[in-house]
Design an enzyme around this catalytic site. Structure first.
Site, PDB file in Angstrom:
ATOM      1  N   TYR A   1     -12.254 -40.719  -8.540  1.00 44.73           N
ATOM      2  CA  TYR A   1     -11.064 -39.661  -8.419  1.00 44.73           C
ATOM      3  C   TYR A   1     -11.431 -38.619  -8.502  1.00 44.73           C
ATOM      4  O   TYR A   1     -12.063 -37.709  -9.136  1.00 44.73           O
ATOM      5  CB  TYR A   1      -9.980 -40.298  -8.909  1.00 44.73           C
TER       6      TYR A   1
ATOM      7  N   ASP B   1     -17.139 -42.766  -5.409  1.00 45.79           N
ATOM      8  CA  ASP B   1     -17.159 -41.245  -6.197  1.00 45.79           C
ATOM      9  C   ASP B   1     -15.686 -41.303  -7.341  1.00 45.79           C
ATOM     10  O   ASP B   1     -14.740 -42.148  -7.566  1.00 45.79           O
ATOM     11  CB  ASP B   1     -16.307 -40.922  -4.764  1.00 45.79           C
TER      12      ASP B   1
ATOM     13  N   HIS C   1     -15.079 -54.855  -1.548  1.00 43.21           N
ATOM     14  CA  HIS C   1     -13.946 -53.703  -2.396  1.00 43.21           C
ATOM     15  C   HIS C   1     -12.545 -53.865  -2.757  1.00 43.21           C
ATOM     16  O   HIS C   1     -11.873 -54.775  -1.798  1.00 43.21           O
ATOM     17  CB  HIS C   1     -14.201 -52.538  -1.161  1.00 43.21           C
TER      18      HIS C   1
ATOM     19  N   PHE D   1     -13.674 -46.542 -11.974  1.00 41.98           N
ATOM     20  CA  PHE D   1     -12.900 -47.494 -10.898  1.00 41.98           C
ATOM     21  C   PHE D   1     -11.187 -46.654 -12.492  1.00 41.98           C
ATOM     22  O   PHE D   1     -10.433 -47.125 -12.041  1.00 41.98           O
ATOM     23  CB  PHE D   1     -12.254 -48.519 -11.288  1.00 41.98           C
TER      24      PHE D   1
END
Length: 220
Positions: free
Chosen positions: A67, A65, A187, A78
């Site tokens: 931020y 997703d 992750h 990221f």
């Protein structure tokens, strides 16, 4: 449908833009931007594609997703805008990069420098409501980004797919490991980084494969 996306991607994804699900998705996204605070800003929804044309893709990093807090999202997974505090997952990515390559962490969390070298920083969902993680999931973005991964996996060779976490690994299950390099680990989130992300050395492994296949390395 005329989608404002980088030209090479526009050509490779042309059939996708004519599908019913994409038209439904487009209507939903337009309504959301008209009624709510949505991230990233509209001109940056396809920023990952604009920064990394199809022909230049050497590495794909999959996120989930965008931020969802002010000033963070700018269309690259990221990555955050200049001057924004590093999110926890990105802090851990930088820690692993330092351990792997000896590169000191940068103050900036803007990863455009990766994208411009051929790293497609692709989120599974390209938009989100402010303060509501996952709020645009299951609206069609996942089908679209699945199609993106299929195009890269089927039409290119020797791409490194970096799949962090179970979600990314499920999304990349169909990728041919004999045609591409697939790097899997936990992750980088603080909840899971110590379960296999730290020590996985994705950056050096990526560059080793790029050298083996006659490509230029990424200056991480």
């Amino acid at each position: 449908m005329d989608v404002k996306i980088e030209q090479s991607w526009k050509e490779h994804l042309a059939s996708e833009f004519e599908k019913t699900y994409f038209r439904t998705l487009t209507d939903f996204v337009r309504q959301e931007y008209a009624a709510r605070q949505i991230y990233p800003k509209g001109s940056l929804i396809f920023n990952a594609f604009d920064k990394t044309p199809f022909e230049q893709v050497k590495v794909v990093i999959l996120g989930q997703d965008p931020y969802h807090e002010p000033g963070q999202a700018h269309g690259l997974c990221f990555s955050v805008n200049e001057g924004i505090e590093l999110p926890p997952s990105l802090q851990n990515i930088y820690k692993e990069m330092e351990d792997d390559l000896g590169i000191s962490p940068k103050a900036s969390g803007n990863l455009e420098r990766w994208a411009e070298q051929g790293v497609l920083l692709l989120n599974a969902t390209l938009t989100v409501r402010a303060h509501q993680a996952g709020s645009h999931q299951q609206r069609g973005w996942e089908e679209f980004t699945d199609a993106v991964i299929h195009r890269v996996a089927e039409e290119k060779e020797h791409v490194v797919f970096i799949l962090w976490g179970a979600y990314a690994q499920r999304k990349g299950e169909f990728i041919d490991p004999f045609k591409h390099r697939i790097l899997k680990s936990a992750h980088p989130s603080p909840l899971s980084a110590y379960r296999g992300f730290f020590g996985s050395k994705p950056f050096s492994k990526t560059n080793q494969y790029l050298i083996q296949t006659g490509q230029t390395t990424i200056q991480w």
